[in-house]
Design a protein around this motif. Structure first.
Motif, mmCIF file in Angstrom:
data_model
loop_
_atom_site.group_PDB
_atom_site.id
_atom_site.type_symbol
_atom_site.label_atom_id
_atom_site.label_comp_id
_atom_site.label_asym_id
_atom_site.label_seq_id
_atom_site.Cartn_x
_atom_site.Cartn_y
_atom_site.Cartn_z
ATOM 1 N N PHE A 152 -1.827 -3.446 -3.883
ATOM 2 C CA PHE A 152 -0.722 -2.834 -3.438
ATOM 3 C C PHE A 152 0.461 -3.088 -4.168
ATOM 4 N N SER A 154 5.051 -2.433 -3.756
ATOM 5 C CA SER A 154 6.162 -1.924 -3.261
ATOM 6 C C SER A 154 7.218 -1.511 -4.498
ATOM 7 N N ASN A 160 5.372 1.420 0.344
ATOM 8 C CA ASN A 160 4.252 0.620 -0.175
ATOM 9 C C ASN A 160 3.405 1.483 -0.592
#
Ligand SMILES: *[C@@H]1O[C@H](CO)[C@@H](O)[C@H](O)[C@H]1NC(C)=O
Ligand SMILES: *[C@@H]1O[C@H](CO)[C@@H](O)[C@H](O)[C@H]1NC(C)=O
Ligand SMILES: *[C@@H]1O[C@H](CO)[C@@H](O)[C@H](O)[C@H]1NC(C)=O
Length: 233
Positions: A152, A154, A160
């Motif tokens: 993941f 950001s 996200n």
């Protein structure tokens, strides 16, 4: 007479159409040859931009990106690194002149000059006891390069995203381990924030986009630096 003129008029019409068609074709070929380059270049640009959207910015977009980059990397936003507790990293003997000594220097030009000289002298003595290995000793900081492969990431706006990672191949990004040397008060070590172009799962697919993947710039810890204006831990 009418019987004779009819076929010749027919051939004249055929010849007229043949010549017009030839002229039109020549004209078309000349037109294509003359205008070929600009057309294909703009098509190529559109195609490249479509395939690699995040790799190109207009000067205006770059100005916005730079503003965001500088804001992220302002000393007010960075967190001071932890003190190195690993015994392997404790051999750092770096020492800076303290700030207090520097501020005393403002009393008299002569004192200032002497302290300045002493400061320079001390700076020359700055040293670290380094062991051979992957650790980089710089100022109060001890860092080491490594690569991350997160699932993941950001963006600057805090969205996200799920990174596209395959079993056989993954996306890797360079980063650093950042530690502050024990008993070093010269500066504060912190990690800069860096932006990396990553292929992510497109959240708008399939409802608002035909492409299941897209590109975004994700924030990741970057290089480890010794900041004068960050407090030492
Ligand atoms: C620290 O430095 C000393 C002298 O240079 C050396 O003998 C010792 O092994 C070092 N310690 C570590 C943990 O590297
Ligand atoms: C992003 O989403 C994943 C999965 O929902 C979650 O595990 C992760 O902690 C999130 N990361 C951030 C920075 O919010
Ligand atoms: C796409 O549209 C369908 C039907 O309108 C909806 O059920 C679904 O939640 C939407 N998906 C996303 C990712 O927005």
């Amino acid at each position: 007479m009418g019987d004779n003129s009819s076929p010749s008029r027919f051939w004249m019409v055929v010849a007229f159409f043949f010549i017009s068609a030839s002229l039109a074709l020549v004209g078309f070929i000349i037109y294509v040859k003359v205008f070929e380059k600009p057309i294909s270049r703009s098509i190529r640009e559109a195609e490249v931009l479509n395939r690699y959207p995040l790799m190109f910015r207009t000067p205006e977009e770059q100005a916005i990106f730079e503003k965001q980059f500088y804001a992220e990397n302002s000393a007010f936003n960075l967190e001071t690194a932890e003190i190195a507790t690993d015994t392997q990293l404790q051999n750092c003997s770096f020492s800076c002149p303290s700030r207090r000594r520097r501020s005393l220097a403002t009393y008299h030009p002569l004192v200032e000059w002497i302290n300045h000289y002493k400061g320079l002298h001390e700076m020359k003595k700055r040293d670290v006891t380094t062991q051979p290995g992957p650790n980089i000793y710089h100022g109060c900081c001890i860092s080491r390069h490594y690569f991350v492969s997160p699932d993941f990431g950001s963006t600057i706006s805090g969205t996200n995203y799920s990174l596209v990672q395959f079993d056989s191949r993954r996306q890797y990004f360079p980063s650093q381990i950042c530690k502050h040397a024990e008993n070093c008060r010269g500066c504060g070590c912190a990690q800069e924030i860096n932006f990396f172009t990553a292929i992510v799962v497109n959240p708008n697919y399939p409802n608002d986009s035909y492409d299941p993947y897209t590109m975004v710039a994700i924030k990741l810890p970057g290089c480890c630096k010794c900041f004068n204006n960050l407090p030492a831990p």
